[in-house]
Design an enzyme around this catalytic site. Structure first.
Site, PDB file in Angstrom:
ATOM      1  CB  SER A   1      -0.976   0.127   1.365  1.00 56.34           C
ATOM      2  OG  SER A   1      -0.122   0.064   2.395  1.00 56.34           O
TER       3      SER A   1
ATOM      4  CE  LYS B   1      -2.351   2.437   4.495  1.00 61.74           C
ATOM      5  NZ  LYS B   1      -1.858   1.224   4.707  1.00 61.74           N
TER       6      LYS B   1
END
Length: 205
Positions: free
Chosen positions: A124, A161
């Protein structure tokens, strides 16, 4: 002797029993038993404790008293210290659990007890961060908007993230455009845990 030296080193470093337990992936009760002499850690955990406090296992066990042993676990130069590699961070029962001992790597940091490596899984965050990379994380419970962090939402698994804050909304932004950003707002923010700030990433192999 081990109980006494562990307690002395922990207090000298300003680390609580709970913080040490989290770093080692054990319960606070286990640390308490070690410091009271009611139990001792297994050899692998003993080695991690020694590395965390930059001492040798022999010093911890009272086999040697040479103050130079305090530097025995320090890396080849300067502020190089062995930092534990954690495979998984999870939330549950009101605390964070650090799971899966994946070894250790050196890092050039001044306060090694506040750091851990996270083994990155998934794509990701590609192309900047790849599956299998190591992220060096400083443990802290706040992030500035735009910083990379390790966060846990709800009782799920920790994720790496980009942390973006817009008013009362937090966005967990992946680098890979194939993934959808996670938007958290309102009461759901109470279930978002900031584990720490990513200060460095590196390819493990």
């Amino acid at each position: 002797m081990f109980a006494q030296r562990l307690k002395e080193l922990r207090k000298r470093s300003g680390v609580s029993q709970a913080a040490l337990a989290g770093l080692l992936g054990v319960t606070q009760q286990a640390v308490g038993k070690w410091e009271s002499g009611r139990a001792t850690p297994d050899p692998q955990t003993l080695a991690r404790i020694a590395a965390n406090f930059s001492v040798s296992a022999d010093y911890l066990l009272g086999c040697i008293d040479d103050p130079a042993a305090l530097k025995a676990a320090v890396g080849p130069a300067g502020n190089e210290h062995l930092i534990p590699i954690i495979g998984t961070v999870r939330a549950g029962f009101g605390a964070l659990a650090f799971e899966e001992d994946c070894g250790e790597e050196y890092a050039n940091v001044k306060d090694p007890n506040h750091y851990f490596y996270l083994l990155v899984r998934g794509d990701s965050m590609e192309p900047r961060i790849s599956d299998g990379d190591l992220a060096l994380v400083r443990r802290q419970n706040t992030l500035e908007s735009g910083e990379l962090g390790v966060l846990v939402y709800g009782e799920g698994e920790g994720t790496l993230k980009k942390f973006v804050r817009r008013g009362n909304t937090v966005i967990l932004q992946p680098f890979n455009s194939a993934y959808t950003p996670q938007i958290i707002m309102g009461e759901d923010l109470d279930h978002l845990y900031i584990v720490g700030k990513v200060v460095e990433t590196r390819a493990r192999w």
